[in-house]
Design a protein around this motif. Sequence first.
Motif, PDB file in Angstrom:
ATOM      1  N   GLU A   1     -50.930 -47.980 -14.763  1.00  0.00           N
ATOM      2  CA  GLU A   1     -50.053 -47.202 -15.635  1.00  0.00           C
ATOM      3  C   GLU A   1     -50.946 -46.205 -16.377  1.00  0.00           C
ATOM      4  OE1 GLU A   1     -46.987 -49.293 -18.071  1.00  0.00           O
ATOM      5  OE2 GLU A   1     -47.877 -51.100 -17.265  1.00  0.00           O
TER       6      GLU A   1
ATOM      7  N   LYS B   1     -37.332 -44.615 -14.756  1.00  0.00           N
ATOM      8  CA  LYS B   1     -36.502 -44.636 -15.968  1.00  0.00           C
ATOM      9  C   LYS B   1     -36.042 -43.260 -16.470  1.00  0.00           C
ATOM     10  CE  LYS B   1     -38.939 -48.787 -17.518  1.00  0.00           C
ATOM     11  NZ  LYS B   1     -37.991 -49.867 -17.792  1.00  0.00           N
TER      12      LYS B   1
ATOM     13  N   VAL C   1     -43.402 -44.976 -14.269  1.00  0.00           N
ATOM     14  CA  VAL C   1     -42.022 -45.426 -14.501  1.00  0.00           C
ATOM     15  C   VAL C   1     -41.639 -45.254 -15.975  1.00  0.00           C
ATOM     16  CG1 VAL C   1     -40.507 -47.455 -14.462  1.00  0.00           C
ATOM     17  CG2 VAL C   1     -41.933 -46.910 -12.477  1.00  0.00           C
ATOM     18  N   VAL C   2     -42.575 -45.519 -16.881  1.00  0.00           N
ATOM     19  CA  VAL C   2     -42.299 -45.318 -18.307  1.00  0.00           C
ATOM     20  C   VAL C   2     -42.765 -43.928 -18.769  1.00  0.00           C
ATOM     21  CG1 VAL C   2     -42.856 -46.104 -20.641  1.00  0.00           C
ATOM     22  CG2 VAL C   2     -42.334 -47.775 -18.853  1.00  0.00           C
TER      23      VAL C   2
ATOM     24  N   ASP D   1     -48.382 -45.364 -11.799  1.00  0.00           N
ATOM     25  CA  ASP D   1     -47.033 -45.840 -12.108  1.00  0.00           C
ATOM     26  C   ASP D   1     -46.540 -45.112 -13.363  1.00  0.00           C
ATOM     27  OD1 ASP D   1     -44.837 -47.153 -13.169  1.00  0.00           O
ATOM     28  OD2 ASP D   1     -45.518 -49.144 -12.551  1.00  0.00           O
TER      29      ASP D   1
ATOM     30  N   SER E   1     -35.153 -48.035  -8.208  1.00  0.00           N
ATOM     31  CA  SER E   1     -35.701 -48.688  -9.404  1.00  0.00           C
ATOM     32  C   SER E   1     -37.210 -48.520  -9.392  1.00  0.00           C
ATOM     33  CB  SER E   1     -35.353 -50.181  -9.415  1.00  0.00           C
ATOM     34  OG  SER E   1     -36.072 -50.837  -8.394  1.00  0.00           O
ATOM     35  N   GLY E   2     -37.805 -48.761 -10.530  1.00  0.00           N
ATOM     36  CA  GLY E   2     -39.256 -48.664 -10.622  1.00  0.00           C
ATOM     37  C   GLY E   2     -39.928 -49.665  -9.698  1.00  0.00           C
ATOM     38  N   SER E   3     -39.369 -50.870  -9.652  1.00  0.00           N
ATOM     39  CA  SER E   3     -39.954 -51.907  -8.786  1.00  0.00           C
ATOM     40  C   SER E   3     -39.948 -51.428  -7.343  1.00  0.00           C
ATOM     41  CB  SER E   3     -39.129 -53.195  -8.856  1.00  0.00           C
ATOM     42  OG  SER E   3     -38.970 -53.620 -10.175  1.00  0.00           O
TER      43      SER E   3
ATOM     44  N   TYR F   1     -47.636 -53.712 -15.928  1.00  0.00           N
ATOM     45  CA  TYR F   1     -46.435 -54.263 -15.290  1.00  0.00           C
ATOM     46  C   TYR F   1     -45.937 -53.242 -14.288  1.00  0.00           C
ATOM     47  CZ  TYR F   1     -41.562 -55.915 -14.921  1.00  0.00           C
ATOM     48  OH  TYR F   1     -40.333 -56.373 -14.467  1.00  0.00           O
ATOM     49  N   HIS F   2     -45.526 -53.724 -13.116  1.00  0.00           N
ATOM     50  CA  HIS F   2     -45.053 -52.775 -12.105  1.00  0.00           C
ATOM     51  C   HIS F   2     -43.708 -53.161 -11.513  1.00  0.00           C
ATOM     52  CE1 HIS F   2     -48.809 -50.724 -12.543  1.00  0.00           C
ATOM     53  NE2 HIS F   2     -49.474 -51.831 -12.278  1.00  0.00           N
TER      54      HIS F   2
ATOM     55  N   TRP G   1     -37.308 -47.752 -22.784  1.00  0.00           N
ATOM     56  CA  TRP G   1     -37.961 -46.457 -22.522  1.00  0.00           C
ATOM     57  C   TRP G   1     -37.255 -45.610 -21.467  1.00  0.00           C
ATOM     58  CZ3 TRP G   1     -41.264 -50.893 -21.301  1.00  0.00           C
ATOM     59  CH2 TRP G   1     -42.110 -51.287 -22.343  1.00  0.00           C
TER      60      TRP G   1
ATOM     61  N   ASN H   1     -42.468 -48.755  -6.554  1.00  0.00           N
ATOM     62  CA  ASN H   1     -43.818 -49.304  -6.383  1.00  0.00           C
ATOM     63  C   ASN H   1     -43.955 -50.045  -5.050  1.00  0.00           C
ATOM     64  OD1 ASN H   1     -44.957 -48.261  -8.727  1.00  0.00           O
ATOM     65  ND2 ASN H   1     -44.151 -49.926  -9.979  1.00  0.00           N
TER      66      ASN H   1
HETATM   67  C1  LIG Z   1     -44.567 -49.439 -15.941  1.00  0.00           C
HETATM   68  C2  LIG Z   1     -43.372 -50.014 -15.245  1.00  0.00           C
HETATM   69  N1  LIG Z   1     -43.321 -49.992 -13.902  1.00  0.00           N
HETATM   70  C3  LIG Z   1     -42.274 -50.481 -13.230  1.00  0.00           C
HETATM   71  C4  LIG Z   1     -41.201 -51.045 -13.883  1.00  0.00           C
HETATM   72  C5  LIG Z   1     -40.059 -51.602 -13.103  1.00  0.00           C
HETATM   73  O1  LIG Z   1     -38.959 -50.770 -13.170  1.00  0.00           O
HETATM   74  P1  LIG Z   1     -37.512 -51.328 -12.840  1.00  0.00           P
HETATM   75  O2  LIG Z   1     -37.112 -52.257 -13.925  1.00  0.00           O
HETATM   76  O3  LIG Z   1     -36.675 -50.080 -12.751  1.00  0.00           O
HETATM   77  O4  LIG Z   1     -37.590 -52.003 -11.515  1.00  0.00           O
HETATM   78  C6  LIG Z   1     -41.199 -51.069 -15.285  1.00  0.00           C
HETATM   79  C7  LIG Z   1     -40.057 -51.635 -16.020  1.00  0.00           C
HETATM   80  O5  LIG Z   1     -40.060 -51.802 -17.215  1.00  0.00           O
HETATM   81  C8  LIG Z   1     -42.322 -50.562 -15.986  1.00  0.00           C
HETATM   82  O6  LIG Z   1     -42.394 -50.630 -17.321  1.00  0.00           O
END
Ligand SMILES: Cc1ncc(COP(=O)(O)O)c(C=O)c1O
Length: 462
Positions: free
Chosen positions: A226, A288, A261-262, A259, A120-122, A154-155, A64, A125
Amino acid sequence: MNKPTNINDYTSVVEADKAHIWHHLSQHKKFETVDPLMIIEGKGLRVWNQAGREHLDAVSGGVWTVNVGYGRETIADAVRDQLVKMNFFGGTTGSIPGATFAEMLIDKMPGMSRVYYSNSGSEANEKAYKFVRQIAHQKYGGKKHKILYRERDYHGTTITALSSGGQDERRDLYGPYTPGFIPVPHCLEYRSQWGDVDDYGIRAASAIEEVILREGADTVGGLILEPVTAGGGVIVPPQGYWDRVQEICKKYDVLLIIDEVVCGMGRTGTWFGYQQYGVKPDIVTMAKGVASGYAAISCTVTTEEVFNEFKSNADEPLNYFRDISTFGGCTAGPAAAIENMRILEDENLLENTTKMGEYMLEQLEVLKGKHQLIGDVRGKGLFLGAELVTDRDTKEPVPESVAQAVVADCMKENAVIIGATNRSLKGFNNTLCFSPALIASKSDIDEIIHAVDGALTRVVGA
Ligand SMILES: Cc1ncc(COP(=O)(O)O)c(C=O)c1O
């Protein structure tokens, strides 16, 4: 689309990959007998592998991400120009693309005010969690430190991001986890935890209040959700859910972290997923699609109220946000993000996402009419899922191997790359996932649907 002219013999790089690369989310035993897939080139929605075979990518880079599609020269040019001028300086200082993109972003997010960059998304968060924790210490003697997360969401992948992860198979074998993260029930009406209830959305949201009361409202500082759950099975929140969630957060003084991220950057047809539901968040995270994978960038965005918690008490030596992300000072990310946003606007890709998303959902419904294996289809914009079941009445999920067989068939027979929830939820890795780039046309979608139709027929017949 024409095959790129510079497809070469990649035998030696495939060998180097097999000898040295540790692929993400992969059990490597299989590479003793098969070569890993290597993606060599991309244009639009198409990618070419090491053998020169063209594929239609229906998952935007697998995860995504590539919202504006591959091969965008203007993004590459913007990044190059920025890098030769100034590539990096630590994030205690400012940069032209950093400030410019922040202003553009905030313009799309009424009510929000400040942008904190990382990679990054992680990580985005993690920053949000640190905001909640620091506010808990500054205002509530550390007591209001718990952060609620939802089953199936998922975060991220770091230990603390996983501590807030509602997917058991992603968490198993990595504990012990960071304390203070508490699960709340998922909101997938198709698998209602309360049977056939009226107002499932309100019921599911009220379950959050029950957890707050059980834990003690004076201990709960944040809730992360999410807008539409991604890897947990493409879960579109039920009617009434978000209004009730907001009421609860307000009532108990709980910071609402969304969140994105997606969902962020147009995936659902609005700039951000929460904007579909009239939500007013305190903190929003994104990664992303922010630069569509042309450079690494993530943002944690807050309201001015949240920001002020870290500014107004300047006499206290520790009351500012004592956090740094080295590569949050890279300028390639915001430079790419500026151009990415310009493309989304100039090419009316939000509109296209809404239109094509509706079309794709209709086509998935047609497939559901044809294939008993599909129990439910759902989605928002170009972010869709089809949940596979062995029996529509009992809703017994198909084993993960069946969903994976459908994915493999699409790839093998039609060179269409789709996704499926995988090794995430025990017994529920049964949802096919579709998230083509936001430039997708009707004929691209028809091609995806044709591949899935054939795959479902062949897999059931097998
Ligand atoms: C909703 C969501 N949050 C956070 C993340 C984490 O992102 P990253 O892989 O860039 O750390 C993801 C990764 O797929 C995700 O789907």
